[in-house]
Scaffold this active site. Structure first.
Site: not given
Ligand code: NAI
Ligand code: MG
Length: 502
Positions: A187, A240, A397
């Site tokens: 995905k 992620g 980040e």
């Protein structure tokens, strides 16, 4: 499965990818939709992409299960390897086209996409070469038993990839998973799904059995979460954001599946005064702005020894002005736009945070909207100097072309600042003193440390994070371990078992 038509309003050719790849067939979504994919250099739709729904995930998982039980898990490793090699050759042949599509979809400068995508066949080849070498051990105990281990694939893998490097992330997950004998439902991220569907075409052409690789783009929160919660998925390999990984743990926890996470980073890039400063500057500036700042491995925190600090700041300013920001398909440009509007807004907001925190903005800091760039998501290469490590721009980040420069005095302080971070993915270190190289690299909490080089990443070198940067490793033999379970078998050589109740 794709066709191209002119959009009359925008005057842009729009390619439609209206099918998912499930069970070796191109199928329309059952409960999904067709969504726009935006070219981040123009802000305009350039492709329309099939998104699956939860029912599509269900049938993809069923196809992957059928392929796993129906032959893939028991196929001799050499045969799996042969298929993977055929795929790798096709990948290599198609790499120039794939690189262009990746640039179109993600905005990454073509000169970078070409180098990156042009190397992925090596990853598939390297893991193919391991597919027939998954040997276990024999364990000597006593004459009465023969004990040995075998390594068995974990089963059906859900691979969830991010938008910054879709093809690389797919390679890092699919290559070890397939070599291990797992089947996969991939995905990709909402914003950049196109190249994963292109990848499916190559698996089909290479002659992979139906269901071994399935590609279902879709919304993370619903479709991704459904894949994570699915009872018949044995492992989730995710790249992620850390916050998403925590959600995934909660959603997938009930099924006790395996997880591996490659999360973010805020890598310290340490330059000692005894370094070859020219080389260190080449590495530190390139790793500040590569991928428009959108990579977890980048040295986004540059720590500089005080005696050379002013010189390094001045050089960063000079070099920021030399970065050619522009249309990513134009070969002469170094840096493209941010990959999507949300990331553009995130980066711009961090630039404001940095200013409010009292850091000194010495280069860049603005969105670029001149000429061709007007509707794209372009940002100037940005440098903050005199940053304190407790500032948010040093701890969090940003994922944009924003680098922070922090001065330090001596080894001890360099190590303390480097480790004062929630992340622990990568680090860089520049010194000509070999003893210092060993001392400092040994003390840095990071999954990978580069000394007198930076971002040297290969399919054979384990890559992954300490602390909040993740669980498990991608690349290297360790990646393969993540897709295998160890099974111990103990066989009696006598067949005798005493009656405990005699
Ligand atoms: P994200 O973690 O939300 O997205 C990554 C993937 O996870 C996508 O495929 C997405 O569809 C999927 N996803 C999202 N929510 C999910 C859920 N609840 N269950 C299952 N799958 C889910 O990252 P996002 O929001 O795109 O980026 C936010 C920040 O994360 C970036 O600004 C960056 O700081 C960091 N990031 C780090 C990456 C890395 O390489 N480690 C890659 C991408 C983002
Ligand atoms: Mg998110």
């Amino acid at each position: 499965m794709n066709d191209t038509a002119l959009n009359q309003q925008t005057d842009i050719e729009v390619t439609t990818y209206n099918k998912l790849y499930i069970g070796g067939e191109w199928v329309s979504p059952i409960d999904g939709s067709i969504e726009d994919s935006v070219d981040p250099s123009t802000g305009k739709v350039w492709a329309r992409v099939a998104f699956g729904g939860t029912k599509d995930i269900d049938r993809a998982v069923a196809a992957a299960r059928k392929a796993f039980e129906g032959g893939w898990r028991s196929m001799p490793g050499g045969e799996r390897a042969a298929l993977m090699r055929r795929f790798a050759d096709l990948y290599q042949k198609n790499a120039p086209k794939l690189a262009e599509i990746e640039t179109r979809d993600s905005g990454r400068a073509l000169r970078e996409s070409r180098l990156d995508v042009g190397s992925h066949h090596n990853c598939y080849h390297w893991f193919a070469s391991l597919a027939d070498k998954l040997s276990g051990r024999t364990i000597p105990i006593e004459e009465a038993v023969h004990a040995f281990t075998t390594r068995v694939p974990v089963g059906v893998v859900g691979a969830i990839t991010p938008w910054n490097v879709p093809l690389m992330s797919a390679a890092w997950k699919l290559a070890p998973a397939l070599a291990a004998g797992c089947t996969v439902v991939l995905k990709p991220a909402e914003q950049t799904s196109v190249t994963s569907l292109e990848l499916a075409k190559l698996f089909e052409q290479a002659g992979f059995p139906p269901g071994v690789v399935n590609v279902v783009p879709g919304d993370g929160k619903s479709v991704g979460a459904h894949l994570v919660a699915h009872e018949d998925v044995n492992k989730i390999s995710f790249t992620g954001e850390g916050a998403t990984a925590k959600k995934i743990l909660r959603t997938g926890g009930d099924t006790l599946k395996r997880f591996s996470f490659e999360l973010g980073g805020k890598a310290p890039h340490i330059i000692f005064a005894d370094a070859d400063i020219e080389q260190a500057l080449n590495a530190a500036t390139s790793s500040a702005w590569a991928l428009c700042g959108q990579s977890c491995a980048l040295g986004s925190r540059v720590l500089v020894e005080r005696s050379i600090y002013d010189r390094v700041v001045a050089e960063f300013v000079i070099r920021a002005a030399k970065v050619r920001v522009g249309m990513p398909l134009d070969d002469s440009n170094h840096m493209g736009p941010q990959a999507h509007d949300e990331q553009l807004q995130k980066t711009l907001s961090y630039i404001e945070i940095g200013k409010h925190e009292g850091a000194k903005l010495v280069a860049g800091g603005k969105r670029l909207v001149t000429g061709d760039l007007v509707n794209g998501y372009f940002i100037e290469p940005t440098v903050f100097a005199d940053v304190r490590n407790d500032m948010r721009i040093a701890q969090e980040e940003i994922f944009g072309p924003v680098v922070v420069l922090i001065p330090f005095s001596g080894e001890e302080e360099a190590i303390a600042i480097a480790n004062d971070a929630s992340y622990g993915l990568a680090a860089g270190l520049w010194t000509q003193d070999v003893g210092r190289a060993h001392r400092v690299s040994a003390k840095i909490d990071a999954g990978i440390v580069w000394v007198n080089t930076y971002r040297y990443i290969r399919w054979s070198t384990p890559y992954g994070g300490f602390k909040n940067s993740g669980w498990g490793r991608e690349n290297g033999l360790e990646a393969l371990d993540g897709y295998l379970d160890t099974k111990t078998t103990v066989i009696s050589t006598t067949g005798q078992f005493p009656d405990a109740y005699a």
